[in-house]
Structure formats: C-alpha cells, structure tokens
Design a protein around this motif. Structure first.
Motif, mmCIF file in Angstrom:
data_model
loop_
_atom_site.group_PDB
_atom_site.id
_atom_site.type_symbol
_atom_site.label_atom_id
_atom_site.label_comp_id
_atom_site.label_asym_id
_atom_site.label_seq_id
_atom_site.Cartn_x
_atom_site.Cartn_y
_atom_site.Cartn_z
ATOM 1 N N ALA A 318 12.203 1.132 -3.337
ATOM 2 C CA ALA A 318 13.335 0.340 -2.848
ATOM 3 C C ALA A 318 12.923 -0.590 -1.711
ATOM 4 C CB ALA A 318 14.458 1.269 -2.392
ATOM 5 N N ALA A 319 11.928 -0.163 -0.923
ATOM 6 C CA ALA A 319 11.563 -0.986 0.243
ATOM 7 C C ALA A 319 10.545 -2.071 -0.105
ATOM 8 C CB ALA A 319 11.046 -0.097 1.364
ATOM 9 N N GLY A 320 10.027 -2.083 -1.337
ATOM 10 C CA GLY A 320 9.246 -3.259 -1.727
ATOM 11 C C GLY A 320 7.807 -3.054 -2.174
ATOM 12 N N ILE A 321 7.436 -1.861 -2.660
ATOM 13 C CA ILE A 321 6.029 -1.706 -3.043
ATOM 14 C C ILE A 321 5.700 -2.505 -4.304
ATOM 15 C CG2 ILE A 321 6.139 0.448 -4.444
ATOM 16 C CD1 ILE A 321 3.539 1.162 -2.594
ATOM 17 N N VAL A 322 6.694 -2.712 -5.145
ATOM 18 C CA VAL A 322 6.426 -3.503 -6.357
ATOM 19 C C VAL A 322 6.208 -4.970 -5.963
ATOM 20 C CG1 VAL A 322 7.361 -4.254 -8.575
ATOM 21 C CG2 VAL A 322 7.654 -1.881 -7.825
ATOM 22 N N GLU A 323 6.998 -5.447 -5.021
ATOM 23 C CA GLU A 323 6.797 -6.819 -4.525
ATOM 24 C C GLU A 323 5.385 -6.967 -3.939
ATOM 25 O OE1 GLU A 323 9.693 -5.114 -4.170
ATOM 26 O OE2 GLU A 323 11.342 -6.423 -3.580
ATOM 27 N N GLU A 324 4.925 -5.923 -3.236
ATOM 28 C CA GLU A 324 3.557 -5.953 -2.678
ATOM 29 C C GLU A 324 2.542 -6.120 -3.808
ATOM 30 O OE1 GLU A 324 1.513 -5.677 0.175
ATOM 31 O OE2 GLU A 324 3.405 -6.322 1.070
ATOM 32 N N LEU A 325 2.743 -5.329 -4.854
ATOM 33 C CA LEU A 325 1.829 -5.365 -5.992
ATOM 34 C C LEU A 325 1.861 -6.741 -6.651
ATOM 35 C CD1 LEU A 325 -0.021 -3.698 -7.939
ATOM 36 C CD2 LEU A 325 1.999 -3.229 -9.279
ATOM 37 N N GLU A 326 3.087 -7.263 -6.830
ATOM 38 C CA GLU A 326 3.213 -8.575 -7.486
ATOM 39 C C GLU A 326 2.523 -9.654 -6.668
ATOM 40 O OE1 GLU A 326 7.473 -7.777 -9.748
ATOM 41 O OE2 GLU A 326 7.469 -8.836 -7.814
ATOM 42 N N GLU A 327 2.641 -9.552 -5.348
ATOM 43 C CA GLU A 327 2.003 -10.574 -4.507
ATOM 44 C C GLU A 327 0.495 -10.527 -4.654
ATOM 45 O OE1 GLU A 327 3.468 -10.532 -0.471
ATOM 46 O OE2 GLU A 327 5.534 -10.642 -1.230
ATOM 47 N N VAL A 328 -0.056 -9.311 -4.684
ATOM 48 C CA VAL A 328 -1.518 -9.216 -4.836
ATOM 49 C C VAL A 328 -1.922 -9.685 -6.227
ATOM 50 C CG1 VAL A 328 -3.497 -7.656 -4.799
ATOM 51 C CG2 VAL A 328 -1.678 -7.372 -3.143
ATOM 52 N N GLU A 329 -1.120 -9.356 -7.242
ATOM 53 C CA GLU A 329 -1.434 -9.781 -8.621
ATOM 54 C C GLU A 329 -1.470 -11.315 -8.708
ATOM 55 O OE1 GLU A 329 -2.372 -8.059 -11.145
ATOM 56 O OE2 GLU A 329 -1.795 -6.001 -10.688
ATOM 57 N N ARG A 330 -0.531 -11.969 -7.995
ATOM 58 C CA ARG A 330 -0.454 -13.436 -8.036
ATOM 59 C C ARG A 330 -1.536 -14.099 -7.188
ATOM 60 N NH1 ARG A 330 5.287 -12.883 -7.642
ATOM 61 N NH2 ARG A 330 5.090 -13.069 -5.394
ATOM 62 N N SER A 331 -2.078 -13.330 -6.224
ATOM 63 C CA SER A 331 -3.015 -13.926 -5.269
ATOM 64 C C SER A 331 -4.385 -14.099 -5.918
ATOM 65 C CB SER A 331 -3.155 -13.010 -4.053
ATOM 66 O OG SER A 331 -3.923 -11.879 -4.432
ATOM 67 N N ASN A 332 -5.312 -14.692 -5.145
ATOM 68 C CA ASN A 332 -6.644 -14.845 -5.721
ATOM 69 C C ASN A 332 -7.549 -13.667 -5.361
ATOM 70 O OD1 ASN A 332 -6.879 -15.437 -3.104
ATOM 71 N ND2 ASN A 332 -7.530 -17.589 -3.368
ATOM 72 N N ALA A 333 -6.937 -12.504 -5.084
ATOM 73 C CA ALA A 333 -7.735 -11.285 -4.834
ATOM 74 C C ALA A 333 -8.548 -10.972 -6.098
ATOM 75 C CB ALA A 333 -6.800 -10.123 -4.514
ATOM 76 N N GLY A 334 -9.695 -10.349 -5.916
ATOM 77 C CA GLY A 334 -10.552 -10.026 -7.050
ATOM 78 C C GLY A 334 -9.937 -8.940 -7.929
ATOM 79 N N GLU A 336 -11.152 -6.191 -8.753
ATOM 80 C CA GLU A 336 -11.373 -4.845 -8.220
ATOM 81 C C GLU A 336 -10.247 -4.462 -7.244
ATOM 82 O OE1 GLU A 336 -14.856 -2.672 -5.847
ATOM 83 O OE2 GLU A 336 -15.509 -4.321 -7.145
ATOM 84 N N GLU A 337 -9.879 -5.428 -6.377
ATOM 85 C CA GLU A 337 -8.804 -5.180 -5.403
ATOM 86 C C GLU A 337 -7.481 -4.944 -6.127
ATOM 87 O OE1 GLU A 337 -8.211 -4.321 -2.545
ATOM 88 O OE2 GLU A 337 -6.155 -4.976 -2.164
ATOM 89 N N LYS A 338 -7.264 -5.725 -7.183
ATOM 90 C CA LYS A 338 -6.004 -5.565 -7.930
ATOM 91 C C LYS A 338 -5.946 -4.173 -8.567
ATOM 92 C CE LYS A 338 -5.297 -10.439 -8.669
ATOM 93 N NZ LYS A 338 -5.348 -11.598 -9.533
ATOM 94 N N ARG A 340 -7.544 -1.528 -7.551
ATOM 95 C CA ARG A 340 -7.414 -0.547 -6.470
ATOM 96 C C ARG A 340 -5.943 -0.374 -6.080
ATOM 97 N NH1 ARG A 340 -9.138 0.353 -1.419
ATOM 98 N NH2 ARG A 340 -8.635 -1.721 -0.678
ATOM 99 N N LEU A 341 -5.241 -1.508 -5.993
ATOM 100 C CA LEU A 341 -3.833 -1.445 -5.591
ATOM 101 C C LEU A 341 -2.987 -0.749 -6.666
ATOM 102 C CD1 LEU A 341 -1.567 -1.996 -3.656
ATOM 103 C CD2 LEU A 341 -1.388 -4.297 -4.527
ATOM 104 N N ARG A 342 -3.298 -1.054 -7.947
ATOM 105 C CA ARG A 342 -2.512 -0.404 -9.012
ATOM 106 C C ARG A 342 -2.709 1.112 -8.968
ATOM 107 N NH1 ARG A 342 -5.153 -3.947 -13.150
ATOM 108 N NH2 ARG A 342 -4.589 -5.964 -12.297
ATOM 109 N N LEU A 343 -3.960 1.521 -8.753
ATOM 110 C CA LEU A 343 -4.239 2.968 -8.696
ATOM 111 C C LEU A 343 -3.568 3.612 -7.483
ATOM 112 C CD1 LEU A 343 -8.005 3.060 -9.719
ATOM 113 C CD2 LEU A 343 -6.048 3.832 -11.056
ATOM 114 N N ALA A 344 -3.606 2.876 -6.358
ATOM 115 C CA ALA A 344 -2.994 3.403 -5.128
ATOM 116 C C ALA A 344 -1.498 3.563 -5.326
ATOM 117 C CB ALA A 344 -3.269 2.460 -3.968
ATOM 118 N N LEU A 345 -0.917 2.561 -5.967
ATOM 119 C CA LEU A 345 0.518 2.585 -6.206
ATOM 120 C C LEU A 345 0.882 3.831 -7.005
ATOM 121 C CD1 LEU A 345 2.999 0.413 -6.066
ATOM 122 C CD2 LEU A 345 2.660 0.403 -8.494
#
Ligand code: SAM
Length: 381
Positions: A318-334, A336-338, A340-345
């Motif tokens: 509810a506080a926004g972890i999916v938005e965090e994920l979407e932002e990283v997915e849209r960003s130019n992060a590598g 591997e980072e993407k 890592r975030l999916r696994l962390a989530l």
C-alpha cells in the motif's frame, strides 16, 4: 569445543552473590553486558556474513518505501518547515541512510528542514552510522539513550524503529497447577539452569490480565515489560507526530495462543536458529516475538492513537513498493539490479517463508488531526 564464554563467569558470579536472576536480567546481560553482550561486543554483523537478516539488509527499497510514508506523514502535518526523524536502535545506520537518500532525492522541500536523530544503545556503532550517512552529515545528530529518554528532549515528526522491541529483555512465565510462575536462571551443579518461582513483580500478572489472556497448563510465554516502558518514554518525547514500529510479532491472542506452548524465544547464530539461550552467551542473538496488542493498548493510554497495524507485505504494497519496482524497471539500471530488486521484493512481501507475514507494522499518531497515510489505501483499489 566449549560453548562457554567470558559472560558465563560474570553471570555465575552474579547468581552466586544475589541468588537466581530473572530471565530478563539474564537476557539483558547476554545482549547488553558492556563489551561482552551480543549487541555491545565487536564483530556482530547483520546480513549475509552475520547471524540474521533484517528487512533492511535485503534491499534499499524497504527503506525507500518507509521514506515514502514518512513524507506522507510530513504532508499530513501540513508540510512544516522543520521535521525531526528519530530512529531508535539504528544499528549500522543502513535504514536511516536509505530513508535519507530517498528524501534527499525526492522530497527536497521536506529534506531542507529535516533533522535525523539517531538513538542507539551501543555507542560504538556511531562510527559506522556516520560513515554510511556521510552524504547527510549536516542533517544528522546523535543522542545517547540517557539524553533521549531522559525527559528534556521532545520533537515534532516521526520516531521509527526496526527490530528494536524484539531485542528488549523479556521475563518468562509458565502456567502451573500452582498458578502463574516465573522462570528464573540459576546455577545447578556448576551449570546454568532454569528454576520456577513466584512472579518477580505483580506487573507480569497484570499484563496478562489486561489482555484477558489465561495461559494453558504447562504453557510458557514471554512478557516484554521493557517494551511497555520504552513506549511510555517514546510517547513522552513525541510532541506531535507518529511512532512507526516494525518488528516480528502478533496480536496478543495469536502470540499467546495455546499452540505456542513454549513461547517464541529464539536464538540466532550464523543464520541457524537455536532454541537454547544458555550456550554461547553474548555470541548469539536472543529475541522474542512482539505483542502488538499491548503496544496498541498502552499507546492508547499514553495518548497515541493506533492508525494502522498489519502485516509488512500489506504495508509495503500500500505504501508503494510496486511503484519503487516500476521506477527501477523504467530506469536505465542494469538487468542485474532489476533482478535483485524483483528478488528482494519477493522476499520482503512473500507471506509464507518470506518476511511479509511474520513482520508487522504499527503506526501510532499523536496530535495529528485526521491523518491519511499511504498504507491506509486499499491495495489494488
Ligand atoms: C535487533 S537490532 C536492530 C538493528 C537495526 N534496527 C536493524 O534492523 O538492523 C536492535 C538494536 O537496538 C539497540 N537498542 C536496544 N535497546 C535500545 C534502546 N532502548 N534505545 C536505543 N537502541 C536500543 C541495540 O543496541 C541494537 O543495535
């Protein structure tokens, strides 16, 4: 190899001098004996190399979502020019750093008037905290627990903690045919041993009575009086604002349910769960699950309104972890980072086997009219 440590002699001498001690006094020594306790000796590490993971060591997104909620708290208080954030039990400062990074990047208006106060029982952690928070140096200050809880400090803002309450020493009780008795620590034939006896304080019986909990014959439980004391001190310090508590635990009816016949006391050593607190004194963590009902009840008496209480996964969604994920997915992060975030989530919100269900979040408020927090949004609504 002997499981005995220098603390064995100190505790044995204490018992020889004053007689059996409460489990709370034993746990206090194991965790906080100066220079020898689990949290007060060098070499303790959280995360992959350490004894246990906390949500913070999983990924920065955990702190970033908490920061989103903290920014919302600031808005609920009409975006004041000055806002104080206090972390109690800040450990190595990782969570504070993730929160400050987010607020610095995303909430410049708030960040401009922000002060972060770190309160940590173990003073030697200040160096690690200062290093991690170097980019926010101008905004951070440290207060010793004595100064913080001592009475003259108060603030407007948010006091938060992660896995603080589970690290406070607990009394242990057992229901017997003679009624509720306390479990003490003594020495028998040269070894630490348990012994039951009358309650060391009537406050323990009052605690269960207020919850309307009656343990079953043979059932053991932990009573965290220190949590009540901590909340009373915290409530005094928050002039206006919020208290955000994250920890593993349950409402009282679940925590003291008959199937938890042996209570929830656990020890951690190098990622192994151990149920014997009488070995490796000071070298293994000792914890117990938090009774959130008592925190809410006591809070109410102290003028803290319960705004939200629930599982960590609900809070994060509810506080926004999916938005965090979407932002990283849209960003130019590598990639591997993407990944890592999916696994962390997954780890942070997965109800079974993850941290999403065992961990709970409690948000209490004081003197803020009608706050609307992000976590109060309906998930998927
Ligand atoms: C389980 S650790 C959690 C550390 C960090 N919050 C994390 O999640 O990794 C608990 C920390 O709380 C500190 N602590 C215990 N009692 C405290 C108190 N009354 N005030 C401030 N810190 C305290 C301990 O020294 C320890 O560093």
């Amino acid at each position: 190899m002997s499981d005995k440590t220098a603390l064995n002699d100190i505790i044995a001498a204490r018992i020889a001098q004053q007689g059996r001690i409460t489990f709370a006094a034993f746990m206090e020594a194991c965790l906080y004996e100066p220079g020898l306790g689990y949290y007060t000796s060098s070499g303790r590490k959280v995360g992959a190399e350490g004894d246990f993971y906390t949500s913070i060591s999983v990924h920065a997104s955990f702190g970033r979502v908490i920061a989103r909620e903290i920014a919302q708290m600031w808005r609920c208080m009409d975006s004041p020019p000055e806002f104080t954030l206090v972390e109690c039990g800040a450990g190595n400062g990782r969570l504070a750093c993730d929160i400050m990074d987010y607020l610095g990047e995303r909430e410049p208006a708030m960040y401009g008037g922000l002060e972060l106060v770190l309160v940590e029982r173990e003073p030697s952690l200040e160096a690690a905290q200062a290093e991690l928070l170097a980019a926010h140096r101008e905004r951070v200050r440290w207060l010793t627990p004595e100064l913080f809880y001592g009475g003259s400090f108060s603030f407007s803002g948010c006091l938060y903690s992660n896995e603080l309450i589970d690290a406070l020493p607990v009394h242990r009780v057992v229901m017997t045919s003679e009624g509720l008795l306390e479990i003490y620590v003594t020495i028998k034939e040269g070894e630490l041993a348990e012994e039951v006896g009358p309650l060391s304080t009537p406050v323990i019986a009052d605690y269960l009575q207020r919850l309307d909990i009656r343990l079953h014959p043979g059932q053991q439980a932990e009573i965290n009086l220190a949590a009540q004391e901590w909340l009373a001190l915290a409530a005094r310090v928050v002039r206006q604002g919020f208290v955000l508590t994250i920890d593993y635990g349950y409402p009282a009816v679940e925590l003291f349910a008959a199937h938890r016949n042996l209570g929830t006391l656990l020890c951690y050593h190098r990622h192994q769960v151990e149920d014997n607190p009488y070995i490796r004194l000071g070298q293994q963590d000792i914890t117990s699950h938090v009774d959130f009902t008592s925190l809410m009840q006591r809070g109410q008496e102290l003028g803290l309104q319960t705004l939200w209480f629930g599982e960590q996964y609900r809070f994060l969604l509810a506080a926004g972890i999916v938005e965090e994920l979407e932002e990283v997915e849209r960003s130019n992060a590598g990639e591997e980072e993407k990944l890592r975030l999916r696994l962390a989530l997954k780890k942070l919100i997965m109800p079974e086997g993850g941290m999403g269900d065992t961990f709970r979040v409690l948000i209490q408020s004081h003197g803020v009219p009608n706050p609307k927090l992000l976590c109060q949004r309906r998930i998927g609504g």
